[in-house]
Design a protein around this motif. Structure first.
Motif, PDB file in Angstrom:
ATOM      1  N   ASN A 127       0.850  -1.180   0.000  1.00  0.00           N
ATOM      2  CA  ASN A 127       0.000   0.000   0.000  1.00  0.00           C
ATOM      3  C   ASN A 127       0.893   1.240   0.000  1.00  0.00           C
ATOM      4  O   ASN A 127       1.991   1.228   0.572  1.00  0.00           O
ATOM      5  CB  ASN A 127      -0.906   0.009   1.237  1.00  0.00           C
ATOM      6  CG  ASN A 127      -1.924   1.126   1.208  1.00  0.00           C
ATOM      7  OD1 ASN A 127      -1.671   2.201   1.728  1.00  0.00           O
ATOM      8  ND2 ASN A 127      -3.072   0.878   0.596  1.00  0.00           N
ATOM      9  N   ARG A 336      -7.692   1.821   2.801  1.00  0.00           N
ATOM     10  CA  ARG A 336      -6.717   0.940   3.438  1.00  0.00           C
ATOM     11  C   ARG A 336      -7.471  -0.368   3.725  1.00  0.00           C
ATOM     12  O   ARG A 336      -7.811  -1.090   2.822  1.00  0.00           O
ATOM     13  CB  ARG A 336      -6.120   1.603   4.681  1.00  0.00           C
ATOM     14  CG  ARG A 336      -5.173   2.749   4.316  1.00  0.00           C
ATOM     15  CD  ARG A 336      -4.224   3.119   5.438  1.00  0.00           C
ATOM     16  NE  ARG A 336      -4.907   3.785   6.532  1.00  0.00           N
ATOM     17  CZ  ARG A 336      -4.362   4.022   7.723  1.00  0.00           C
ATOM     18  NH1 ARG A 336      -3.126   3.628   7.972  1.00  0.00           N
ATOM     19  NH2 ARG A 336      -5.038   4.661   8.667  1.00  0.00           N
ATOM     20  N   TRP A 340      -7.223  -2.784   1.054  1.00  0.00           N
ATOM     21  CA  TRP A 340      -6.028  -2.007   0.744  1.00  0.00           C
ATOM     22  C   TRP A 340      -5.904  -1.730  -0.751  1.00  0.00           C
ATOM     23  O   TRP A 340      -4.845  -1.851  -1.350  1.00  0.00           O
ATOM     24  CB  TRP A 340      -4.774  -2.703   1.283  1.00  0.00           C
ATOM     25  CG  TRP A 340      -4.831  -2.930   2.760  1.00  0.00           C
ATOM     26  CD1 TRP A 340      -5.438  -3.964   3.400  1.00  0.00           C
ATOM     27  CD2 TRP A 340      -4.301  -2.079   3.781  1.00  0.00           C
ATOM     28  NE1 TRP A 340      -5.318  -3.823   4.768  1.00  0.00           N
ATOM     29  CE2 TRP A 340      -4.612  -2.681   5.018  1.00  0.00           C
ATOM     30  CE3 TRP A 340      -3.564  -0.898   3.777  1.00  0.00           C
ATOM     31  CZ2 TRP A 340      -4.239  -2.119   6.247  1.00  0.00           C
ATOM     32  CZ3 TRP A 340      -3.189  -0.345   4.993  1.00  0.00           C
ATOM     33  CH2 TRP A 340      -3.525  -0.950   6.198  1.00  0.00           C
TER      34      TRP A 340
END
Length: 480
Positions: A127, A336, A340
């Motif tokens: 991420n 997130r 993600w």
């Protein structure tokens, strides 16, 4: 004994003066907003030197010249500061919310085997939040990483305050560059970047205190040479300050972003990358998951749908259970947890002509909670279901939203009555490092307050039905 707790958070500088006998004596906060030094910087980026000066200013206001015996520092996980070989910053501080590395992380994430390998080695998910992917982005932009040095917000503050370099293992474990099980930088990942350990600050722990340097002492108005506890991550410190270092006690923070964390008896990772796994400041393990959208989404809908000057209280007086309200996917600031997906978009679905501003506001409150409940379900799959949930953050300013939260989760939620528990966690480490306490388990924030519980009402069935509808739109990729 007086301890000064300092925190450089995502959005503000905070300072707390704490007396080991009397509790909190002073608390000062100041938002980064409207600071000219940040003008022109994109979302998720700050000027590191200005953050330091602002933190010293709020610290001086809290200390008021009193005989502080120790200073403890809190800062954000997942920040990156690129420096020249001498350690001077050459780029703005990139926080977890900086999205520059989205394209890089998205490309790597498509390789499921590679993404899983990174996760198993570091406990970090592919991420853009993580320094690992910010460094990959910079490398692709043409920066020669071999000639640079790297730290984060916390380790930079430690250096500015003491003149000495150190990054704690807990802070490093949230970078995507650290192997928690080996307790060191992941050499395979560093090699892939073309960099080495010496380009980072030396590793240590909160017990490796450093003496306060003259400049910082003058700015704070305290005595030079008093011990400074190196910066630890706010997420890990929140667990300490909230009194949640026992197993099966979950902290549930609803601030600018949302987060859920549990202390565990060892490294815990999900079957596919979803929950993160880092070291706690005290050396144990933390299992957690976070969202990008929380009170920032509420601020957003208020700004977009209501006249300037309208208060949150005025809006909430007009709210009700909107059975036909739109469904809100709270990814206007990216996603997130749980998936993600860097580029997932947010917004409203199931909009009707009858919907007014209040219906959209209500949908945002629901959508944020639904995303957090998704994360809670995943966290419970990886760990045991917590026997205690401690709720903190901006949600507590809203009786309506707090009640919705308890109803959706269908269980009692313990309110963390003391604000800024991450700063309290830093104070606790200061008391331990100074020998005033033997361990953080002895820390109890003063004065003691009677527990306040949020008790669910009778609307869980309603919210679960709405949650299932939310999941339908989430899973079919609506708005993508």
């Amino acid at each position: 004994m007086l301890v000064l707790g300092l925190e450089a958070s995502t959005t503000s500088a905070k300072a707390m003066l704490y007396d080991s006998e009397e509790g909190v004596l002073a608390l000062e906060t100041e938002s980064y907003r409207k600071n000219q030094a940040f003008a022109g910087l994109e979302e998720g980026m700050l000027d590191a030197e200005t953050v330091y000066k602002k933190l010293m200013a709020v610290g001086a206001r809290a200390a008021k010249g009193r005989p502080v015996a120790c200073i403890a520092v809190s800062a954000t996980w997942q920040s990156l500061l690129v420096c020249d070989p001498g350690g001077t910053p050459i780029l703005p501080l990139m926080l977890w919310s900086c999205r520059r590395a989205e394209a890089v992380s998205r490309r790597i994430g498509r390789n499921k085997e590679q993404a899983d390998r990174i996760y198993r080695r570091t406990g970090a998910i592919v991420n853009a939040s993580y320094p690992l992917f910010k460094l990959l982005y910079l490398k692709e932009e043409g920066y020669d990483l071999t000639k640079l040095r790297f730290c984060g917000s916390g380790s930079h503050l430690t250096k500015r305050m003491t003149g000495e370099e150190l990054v704690t293992e807990s802070m490093a474990s949230g970078s995507g560059l650290f192997n928690g099980e080996k307790r060191g930088w992941d050499l395979e990942i560093l090699s892939a970047l073309g960099i080495h350990e010496a380009q980072f600050f030396p590793l240590g722990s909160y017990r490796d205190t450093k003496p306060l340097a003259r400049e910082a002492a003058e700015l704070l108005g305290v005595r030079q040479g008093i011990p400074v506890v190196p910066a630890e991550p706010d997420g890990g410190l929140d667990q300490i300050g909230a009194g949640a270092m026992e197993e099966c006690v979950m902290t549930f923070s609803m601030g600018t972003s949302g987060s859920l964390r549990l202390r565990t008896d060892g490294p815990r990772k999900s079957k596919t990358p979803g929950t993160w796994c880092y070291l706690a400041p005290t050396g144990e393990w933390l299992s957690g998951i976070g969202t990008s959208g929380c009170t920032n989404c509420v601020d957003w809908v208020k700004e977009k749908f209501f006249p300037s000057g309208t208060s949150y209280q005025e809006i909430e007086k007009r709210l009700k259970l909107f059975g036909s309200a739109p469904i809100f996917l709270p990814f206007v600031f990216g996603e997130r947890g749980p998936a993600w997906t860097n580029m997932r978009k947010g917004g409203f679905v199931n909009i009707l002509g009858e919907h007014g501003p209040e219906a959209f506001y209500y949908a945002v409150l629901e959508g944020v909670l639904f995303n957090l409940y998704q994360c809670y379900e995943l966290l419970c799959e990886v760990n045991k279901t917590p026997h205690t949930i401690k709720l903190s953050g901006g949600v507590l300013h809203s009786p309506v939203w707090s009640a919705m939260c308890a109803d959706l989760f269908g269980r009692e939620l313990e309110v963390v009555s003391q604000k800024h528990s991450s700063v309290l966690g830093a104070v606790a480490l200061g008391l331990v490092a100074s020998g005033c306490l033997r361990n953080v388990g002895e820390f109890r924030a003063l004065p003691q307050k009677e527990k306040r519980m949020l008790v669910p009402g009778g609307d869980r069935g309603y919210y679960m039905e709405r949650y299932r509808e939310y999941l339908k739109f989430y899973r079919d990729g609506s708005l993508q």
